[in-house]
Design an enzyme around this catalytic site. Sequence first.
Site, PDB file in Angstrom:
ATOM      1  N   ASP A 192       0.827  -1.197   0.000  1.00 55.76           N
ATOM      2  CA  ASP A 192       0.000   0.000   0.000  1.00 55.76           C
ATOM      3  C   ASP A 192       0.865   1.252   0.000  1.00 55.76           C
ATOM      4  O   ASP A 192       2.028   1.218   0.394  1.00 55.76           O
ATOM      5  CB  ASP A 192      -0.864   0.032   1.273  1.00 55.76           C
ATOM      6  CG  ASP A 192      -2.252  -0.534   1.014  1.00 55.76           C
ATOM      7  OD1 ASP A 192      -2.515  -0.919  -0.129  1.00 55.76           O
ATOM      8  OD2 ASP A 192      -3.055  -0.579   1.966  1.00 55.76           O
ATOM      9  N   LYS A 213      -1.248   1.825  -7.438  1.00 56.89           N
ATOM     10  CA  LYS A 213      -1.392   2.055  -8.879  1.00 56.89           C
ATOM     11  C   LYS A 213      -2.508   1.203  -9.487  1.00 56.89           C
ATOM     12  O   LYS A 213      -2.757   1.269 -10.681  1.00 56.89           O
ATOM     13  CB  LYS A 213      -0.067   1.747  -9.588  1.00 56.89           C
ATOM     14  CG  LYS A 213       1.050   2.714  -9.222  1.00 56.89           C
ATOM     15  CD  LYS A 213       2.225   2.566 -10.189  1.00 56.89           C
ATOM     16  CE  LYS A 213       3.220   3.705 -10.068  1.00 56.89           C
ATOM     17  NZ  LYS A 213       3.897   3.770  -8.780  1.00 56.89           N
ATOM     18  N   MET A 225      -8.544   9.175   8.756  1.00 55.35           N
ATOM     19  CA  MET A 225      -9.102   9.471   7.420  1.00 55.35           C
ATOM     20  C   MET A 225     -10.110  10.617   7.487  1.00 55.35           C
ATOM     21  O   MET A 225     -11.157  10.582   6.856  1.00 55.35           O
ATOM     22  CB  MET A 225      -9.776   8.218   6.835  1.00 55.35           C
ATOM     23  CG  MET A 225      -8.808   7.057   6.670  1.00 55.35           C
ATOM     24  SD  MET A 225      -9.583   5.591   5.991  1.00 55.35           S
ATOM     25  CE  MET A 225     -10.647   5.088   7.337  1.00 55.35           C
TER      26      MET A 225
END
Length: 553
Positions: A340, A362, A477
Amino acid sequence: MSALVIVGHGTRSAAGVDQFTALVDRVRRRAAGSVGDVEGGFIELSRPPLTDAVAALAGRGHRSLVALPLVLTAAGHGKGDIPAAMAREQARHPGLTYRYGRPLGPHPLLLTALAERIDAALAGADRAGTWVALIGRGSTDPDANAEVAKVARLLWEGRGYAGVEPGFVSLAEPSVPAVLERLRRLGARRIVVAPYFLFAGVLPDRIVARSTEFAAAHPDLDVRVADLIGDCDALADLVLERHAEALRGDIRMNCDTCAYRVLMPGFADKVGRPQTPHDHPDDPVGGHHHHHHDHHHPQRHEPTLRPGQVAIVGGGPGPDDLITVRGRAMLHAADVVVADRLAPQGLLAGLRPGVLVVDAAKVPRGPSMGQDTINDTLIRHARAGKRVVRLKGGDPYVFGRGHEEVQACAAAGVETVLVPGVSSAVAAPALAGVPVTHRGVAHDVTVVSGHLPPEHPGSLVEWAALGRSRGTLVLLMAVDTIGRIAETLVAQGRAADTPVLMVQDAGHPGQRALPTTLDEVGELAAREGVRPPAVFVVGPVVALAPVAAVAAG
């Protein structure tokens, strides 16, 4: 695809033949998709003969084979008899070529299997008070006998047995009674006799008989006989590893058991390290002391990563050295690493040469497409017999989607090894000098995902309860949603002047820790250009932070 013919030397034991046949079937199942075709046959004594196995493969159009000798050590069978039998098959089938695999042992998979059989015989008794007699076939070839001595030494290293002594059931000394007598004189009270044999046969039966006779003559000794290695996944995986190695032409020396390449029990610090000069502990200058405090408490479960397994590893909150020892060992064993963006990048530079690194950042992102692609990647490489590590930041099971990967692997029949990591939810505040709990200040901590704002219909968070709560809140987050979250918490009852600490890039040299309050955090995050990864800590514990910002690490 190259075909594989597994070659046994044969036995008069019906049970031994059945075990060989079962192993060939197991290899066939575990090789599905990675090996074109698998057959097995014997050079003498048993059916099916090698000639039938080769004829079956040739009849299905195979012209290039890997012939794998199912022997633990290279002696007369492996060095002479099996190549001679294959030469006869080449005369029968013009144009047939084959690559010859090397013997199975010594190899960590076999050493682990032997240790499992010994532990089963111990049935809970401790290793430290146990001597092991490792009994090989015995040969007129000194090189083959030396291999058994090597396996005995490797089995002893790092596993905590009182000692492991080699012996032989035929053609070489010490015999079974001789090695048992040697151990008795060394003071052994409990001995496990471990046959270094794959399958049932006349000689393994003789090991049991000799051990039983010796035990009857010495009633003060506890003598137990461990099971044979037998038909098992570890043996099938090793056959497939030897097959792949023969195809690559990579018939190495003793690198299977080289502690600088392979994780051996008790030597996790060596893998991938350059060999640095150091003083021996017995040298007068000293300086490199080996501590032996833990010998009374041997490790019971050496977690290893086997071919075909996926380890889902938490890399910790950012710095390379906050991964666990077990997580690091998994990386050292990996053939494929799927990493990651938030995984510690420096760890990828230290992987063994030739390890495939797949950058999950990606992977094309569509509606949930990204995760499905990652799952498929893990499963595909595991089914190809690779050791796969999924390296994530923090802890995979704290908003890391780790369990989705566990479920996907389980549905595909792929085994997983779960390695938790240090979560940034707890580590980022700590690295900035804030404990998430503290006596007399906070008796609870709630870790909340801020990826959805409070008014979002998909949010599962009970914001009203969090507004009423007095404990610590850690928001992950939440860079884009912190303003709306703070407003909601105030509206639901949290004081507007509740202390908040924003920690960005925790543990890295560029770590930033910005103190503020609930009514000002949204504006501050925007003004200061806060970027992920950032963690917000809300609650009275924030006031415990030292005045000067704590240096990272």
